[in-house]
Design a protein around this motif. Structure first.
Motif, PDB file in Angstrom:
ATOM      1  N   LYS A 129       0.824  -1.207   0.000  1.00  0.00           N
ATOM      2  CA  LYS A 129       0.000   0.000   0.000  1.00  0.00           C
ATOM      3  C   LYS A 129       0.864   1.265   0.000  1.00  0.00           C
ATOM      4  O   LYS A 129       0.483   2.287  -0.558  1.00  0.00           O
ATOM      5  CB  LYS A 129      -0.933  -0.011   1.214  1.00  0.00           C
ATOM      6  CG  LYS A 129      -2.288   0.538   0.884  1.00  0.00           C
ATOM      7  CD  LYS A 129      -3.390   0.171   1.845  1.00  0.00           C
ATOM      8  CE  LYS A 129      -3.142   0.438   3.288  1.00  0.00           C
ATOM      9  NZ  LYS A 129      -4.265   0.033   4.143  1.00  0.00           N
ATOM     10  N   LEU A 130       2.019   1.176   0.641  1.00  0.00           N
ATOM     11  CA  LEU A 130       2.887   2.353   0.753  1.00  0.00           C
ATOM     12  C   LEU A 130       3.562   2.717  -0.557  1.00  0.00           C
ATOM     13  O   LEU A 130       3.922   3.859  -0.771  1.00  0.00           O
ATOM     14  CB  LEU A 130       3.984   2.089   1.788  1.00  0.00           C
ATOM     15  CG  LEU A 130       3.560   2.088   3.236  1.00  0.00           C
ATOM     16  CD1 LEU A 130       4.666   1.507   4.087  1.00  0.00           C
ATOM     17  CD2 LEU A 130       3.256   3.500   3.685  1.00  0.00           C
ATOM     18  N   LYS A 131       3.766   1.723  -1.410  1.00  0.00           N
ATOM     19  CA  LYS A 131       4.523   1.905  -2.652  1.00  0.00           C
ATOM     20  C   LYS A 131       5.830   2.659  -2.391  1.00  0.00           C
ATOM     21  O   LYS A 131       6.061   3.743  -2.938  1.00  0.00           O
ATOM     22  CB  LYS A 131       3.687   2.674  -3.672  1.00  0.00           C
ATOM     23  CG  LYS A 131       2.409   1.972  -4.062  1.00  0.00           C
ATOM     24  CD  LYS A 131       1.847   2.590  -5.336  1.00  0.00           C
ATOM     25  CE  LYS A 131       0.533   1.973  -5.728  1.00  0.00           C
ATOM     26  NZ  LYS A 131      -0.606   2.435  -4.899  1.00  0.00           N
ATOM     27  N   PRO A 132       6.684   2.111  -1.561  1.00  0.00           N
ATOM     28  CA  PRO A 132       7.918   2.819  -1.241  1.00  0.00           C
ATOM     29  C   PRO A 132       8.906   2.743  -2.399  1.00  0.00           C
ATOM     30  O   PRO A 132       8.860   1.808  -3.199  1.00  0.00           O
ATOM     31  CB  PRO A 132       8.457   2.055  -0.030  1.00  0.00           C
ATOM     32  CG  PRO A 132       7.872   0.690  -0.148  1.00  0.00           C
ATOM     33  CD  PRO A 132       6.618   0.785  -0.947  1.00  0.00           C
ATOM     34  N   ILE A 134      12.534   2.096  -4.260  1.00  0.00           N
ATOM     35  CA  ILE A 134      13.313   0.851  -4.185  1.00  0.00           C
ATOM     36  C   ILE A 134      14.268   0.829  -3.001  1.00  0.00           C
ATOM     37  O   ILE A 134      14.415  -0.181  -2.320  1.00  0.00           O
ATOM     38  CB  ILE A 134      14.063   0.595  -5.518  1.00  0.00           C
ATOM     39  CG1 ILE A 134      14.874  -0.693  -5.449  1.00  0.00           C
ATOM     40  CG2 ILE A 134      14.953   1.758  -5.911  1.00  0.00           C
ATOM     41  CD1 ILE A 134      14.024  -1.942  -5.428  1.00  0.00           C
ATOM     42  N   GLU A 135      14.916   1.983  -2.700  1.00  0.00           N
ATOM     43  CA  GLU A 135      15.910   1.937  -1.620  1.00  0.00           C
ATOM     44  C   GLU A 135      15.240   1.676  -0.270  1.00  0.00           C
ATOM     45  O   GLU A 135      15.816   1.030   0.605  1.00  0.00           O
ATOM     46  CB  GLU A 135      16.756   3.224  -1.593  1.00  0.00           C
ATOM     47  CG  GLU A 135      16.034   4.496  -1.177  1.00  0.00           C
ATOM     48  CD  GLU A 135      15.455   5.248  -2.366  1.00  0.00           C
ATOM     49  OE1 GLU A 135      15.243   4.617  -3.419  1.00  0.00           O
ATOM     50  OE2 GLU A 135      15.204   6.467  -2.248  1.00  0.00           O
ATOM     51  N   LEU A 136      13.981   2.133  -0.122  1.00  0.00           N
ATOM     52  CA  LEU A 136      13.296   1.876   1.142  1.00  0.00           C
ATOM     53  C   LEU A 136      12.757   0.444   1.198  1.00  0.00           C
ATOM     54  O   LEU A 136      12.618  -0.138   2.273  1.00  0.00           O
ATOM     55  CB  LEU A 136      12.178   2.893   1.369  1.00  0.00           C
ATOM     56  CG  LEU A 136      12.681   4.288   1.779  1.00  0.00           C
ATOM     57  CD1 LEU A 136      11.533   5.278   1.910  1.00  0.00           C
ATOM     58  CD2 LEU A 136      13.454   4.229   3.090  1.00  0.00           C
ATOM     59  N   VAL A 137      12.443  -0.123   0.034  1.00  0.00           N
ATOM     60  CA  VAL A 137      12.083  -1.541  -0.004  1.00  0.00           C
ATOM     61  C   VAL A 137      13.252  -2.373   0.520  1.00  0.00           C
ATOM     62  O   VAL A 137      13.081  -3.314   1.301  1.00  0.00           O
ATOM     63  CB  VAL A 137      11.717  -1.987  -1.440  1.00  0.00           C
ATOM     64  CG1 VAL A 137      11.507  -3.496  -1.502  1.00  0.00           C
ATOM     65  CG2 VAL A 137      10.466  -1.269  -1.918  1.00  0.00           C
ATOM     66  N   LEU A 138      14.452  -1.977   0.097  1.00  0.00           N
ATOM     67  CA  LEU A 138      15.646  -2.704   0.538  1.00  0.00           C
ATOM     68  C   LEU A 138      15.860  -2.548   2.052  1.00  0.00           C
ATOM     69  O   LEU A 138      16.258  -3.504   2.725  1.00  0.00           O
ATOM     70  CB  LEU A 138      16.876  -2.214  -0.226  1.00  0.00           C
ATOM     71  CG  LEU A 138      16.887  -2.586  -1.711  1.00  0.00           C
ATOM     72  CD1 LEU A 138      18.101  -1.995  -2.411  1.00  0.00           C
ATOM     73  CD2 LEU A 138      16.854  -4.101  -1.891  1.00  0.00           C
ATOM     74  N   VAL A 139      15.595  -1.361   2.573  1.00  0.00           N
ATOM     75  CA  VAL A 139      15.708  -1.160   4.020  1.00  0.00           C
ATOM     76  C   VAL A 139      14.733  -2.085   4.752  1.00  0.00           C
ATOM     77  O   VAL A 139      15.083  -2.739   5.742  1.00  0.00           O
ATOM     78  CB  VAL A 139      15.432   0.321   4.391  1.00  0.00           C
ATOM     79  CG1 VAL A 139      15.280   0.475   5.906  1.00  0.00           C
ATOM     80  CG2 VAL A 139      16.559   1.209   3.894  1.00  0.00           C
ATOM     81  N   GLY A 140      13.487  -2.161   4.234  1.00  0.00           N
ATOM     82  CA  GLY A 140      12.500  -3.057   4.829  1.00  0.00           C
ATOM     83  C   GLY A 140      12.957  -4.506   4.766  1.00  0.00           C
ATOM     84  O   GLY A 140      12.830  -5.255   5.741  1.00  0.00           O
ATOM     85  N   ALA A 141      13.501  -4.896   3.603  1.00  0.00           N
ATOM     86  CA  ALA A 141      13.980  -6.276   3.441  1.00  0.00           C
ATOM     87  C   ALA A 141      15.128  -6.558   4.412  1.00  0.00           C
ATOM     88  O   ALA A 141      15.213  -7.641   5.003  1.00  0.00           O
ATOM     89  CB  ALA A 141      14.420  -6.512   1.996  1.00  0.00           C
ATOM     90  N   ALA A 142      15.989  -5.551   4.597  1.00  0.00           N
ATOM     91  CA  ALA A 142      17.104  -5.727   5.534  1.00  0.00           C
ATOM     92  C   ALA A 142      16.576  -5.925   6.958  1.00  0.00           C
ATOM     93  O   ALA A 142      17.090  -6.764   7.715  1.00  0.00           O
ATOM     94  CB  ALA A 142      18.032  -4.518   5.476  1.00  0.00           C
ATOM     95  N   ALA A 143      15.532  -5.178   7.324  1.00  0.00           N
ATOM     96  CA  ALA A 143      14.935  -5.340   8.657  1.00  0.00           C
ATOM     97  C   ALA A 143      14.371  -6.749   8.817  1.00  0.00           C
ATOM     98  O   ALA A 143      14.508  -7.377   9.876  1.00  0.00           O
ATOM     99  CB  ALA A 143      13.840  -4.295   8.878  1.00  0.00           C
TER     100      ALA A 143
ATOM    101  N   GLU B 112       8.719   9.776   9.001  1.00  0.00           N
ATOM    102  CA  GLU B 112       7.763   8.678   9.103  1.00  0.00           C
ATOM    103  C   GLU B 112       7.923   7.729   7.926  1.00  0.00           C
ATOM    104  O   GLU B 112       7.951   6.514   8.087  1.00  0.00           O
ATOM    105  CB  GLU B 112       6.385   9.316   9.113  1.00  0.00           C
ATOM    106  CG  GLU B 112       5.253   8.423   9.507  1.00  0.00           C
ATOM    107  CD  GLU B 112       3.950   9.170   9.266  1.00  0.00           C
ATOM    108  OE1 GLU B 112       3.866  10.374   9.619  1.00  0.00           O
ATOM    109  OE2 GLU B 112       3.039   8.566   8.701  1.00  0.00           O
ATOM    110  N   ARG B 113       8.054   8.290   6.724  1.00  0.00           N
ATOM    111  CA  ARG B 113       8.169   7.462   5.536  1.00  0.00           C
ATOM    112  C   ARG B 113       9.437   6.616   5.540  1.00  0.00           C
ATOM    113  O   ARG B 113       9.486   5.557   4.939  1.00  0.00           O
ATOM    114  CB  ARG B 113       8.137   8.339   4.296  1.00  0.00           C
ATOM    115  CG  ARG B 113       6.933   8.003   3.452  1.00  0.00           C
ATOM    116  CD  ARG B 113       6.818   8.910   2.274  1.00  0.00           C
ATOM    117  NE  ARG B 113       5.505   9.521   2.278  1.00  0.00           N
ATOM    118  CZ  ARG B 113       5.182  10.554   1.526  1.00  0.00           C
ATOM    119  NH1 ARG B 113       6.075  11.117   0.741  1.00  0.00           N
ATOM    120  NH2 ARG B 113       3.968  11.027   1.553  1.00  0.00           N
ATOM    121  N   GLY B 114      10.469   7.127   6.190  1.00  0.00           N
ATOM    122  CA  GLY B 114      11.705   6.366   6.290  1.00  0.00           C
ATOM    123  C   GLY B 114      11.641   5.282   7.350  1.00  0.00           C
ATOM    124  O   GLY B 114      12.326   4.260   7.256  1.00  0.00           O
TER     125      GLY B 114
END
Lengths: 175, 176
Positions: A129-132, A134-143, B112-114
């Protein structure tokens, strides 16, 4: 707004919030009772998300205070937690008494499996839903990897990836 | 361990947890299980997954699993101590920040977005750990995990449906 209204509104949110209260909270606060506009509520919730602690619980404190000060904050919080805690105590007593019963244990096992799948589904839903970028997708994947596979302690993950995510997000805003 | 030192450990554990709980109750589940299962040995990983499921089956904020853990460790007193430690300090913080107007701080939205992707990754990690605990004990439940995952991801229906289906599956197929 009366204290009673705050308490009852939040009691409704607590009692109808299955699998988390975020959806029902928005419905009651914005659509049903019209305490806040969509935009104002998003703002309060966003602040609740940046602060540590349960998001909707934080929002309850802030909305309660905004309308009725300290007593308002207490009334909203009490409304949110009182009834669910009572139900939870009953469930816990039931589980202590019958959790090992051969008829109950398999049912609990099935519910636990469903709850696990539900959490994964929730994460994916939030993420898509957020459609982040790519670099933030990677941060999420790292988490995800750090939490599930490397099993790093949470402070390490939050203090390492949190600032990274914020920095990437601010950088994109400037670009 | 004596009851008093358990209470003390509960409060200290959840107090620390609450202050780094970015993204709400579910994002901190892996750390919670690490504390509760590995560090203090209060219960097994599977028991933890079952308590979480119990809390999901009840209405209310997700954070209430903390109360259930407190209950398991030290009864009613443990429940209130754990909930107060988890929600007290962060509530004070929220109270203090009420007057902050986000409109005046446009960068807050960016912050927040980060942070949200970190929270989402942690929530997914929680789900995987819970799934591992349940599947390891009974591999038969794998389709329940997968079905529930797809249902919650792809539809907007109440999660009560999957919990109910999981219960039914358990009652019919997991009988010893």
């Amino acid at each position: 707004m009366r204290l009673r209204e705050l308490f009852l509104g939040y009691a409704k949110i607590g009692l109808l919030g299955f699998g988390g209260v975020a959806v029902i909270a928005r419905h009651v606060i914005v659509e049903e009772r019209r305490w806040l506009s969509e935009r104002d509520y998003a703002e309060v919730l966003g602040l609740g998300q940046v602060l540590p602690g349960p998001n909707v619980g934080n929002a309850a404190i802030m909305i309660g205070r905004r309308f009725r000060g300290l007593t308002g904050a207490l009334a909203a919080t009490a409304g949110l937690y009182a009834a669910p805690l009572c139900i939870l105590v009953l469930l816990a007593m039931f589980y202590d008494a019958f959790g090992q019963d051969p008829h109950v244990a398999p049912v609990m096992r099935g519910i636990a499996a469903a709850a696990a799948g539900m959490v994964i589904g929730m994460a994916l839903k939030m993420g898509t839903k957020l459609k982040p970028p790519i670099e933030l997708v990677l941060v999420g994947a790292a988490a995800l990897v750090a939490g599930a596979f490397l099993r790093l302690p949470l402070p390490v993950i939050v203090l390492g990836l949190g600032p990274l995510g914020i920095w990437l997000s601010l950088r994109r805003a400037r670009a | 361990m004596s009851e008093e030192s358990d209470l003390h450990a509960l409060v200290v554990s959840f107090l620390g947890l609450s202050l780094i709980s970015v993204g709400g109750g579910i994002a901190v589940l892996p750390e919670m299980s690490r504390l509760v299962v590995e560090e203090h040995g209060w219960m097994s990983q599977l028991h933890f997954a079952k308590l979480f499921a119990l809390a999901q089956a009840a209405p209310g904020p997700n954070i209430m699993v903390v109360g259930l853990i407190g209950w398991h460790v030290a009864g009613a007193g443990g429940m209130f101590a754990a909930m107060a430690a988890m929600c007290g300090p962060t509530s004070l913080l929220a109270y203090g920040f009420t007057r902050l107007q986000r409109r005046e701080f446009p960068w807050l939205k960016r912050v927040e977005r980060g942070l949200v992707p970190v929270a989402v990754g942690l929530i997914a990690a929680s789900g995987l750990l819970l799934a591992e605990g349940t599947v390891r004990e009974a591999p038969l439940v794998l389709p329940v995990v997968a079905g529930s995952f797809l249902f919650v991801w792809r539809t907007a229906r109440s999660p009560l449906w999957v919990l109910g289906a999981g219960a039914l599956f358990g009652a019919l197929l997991l009988r010893p």
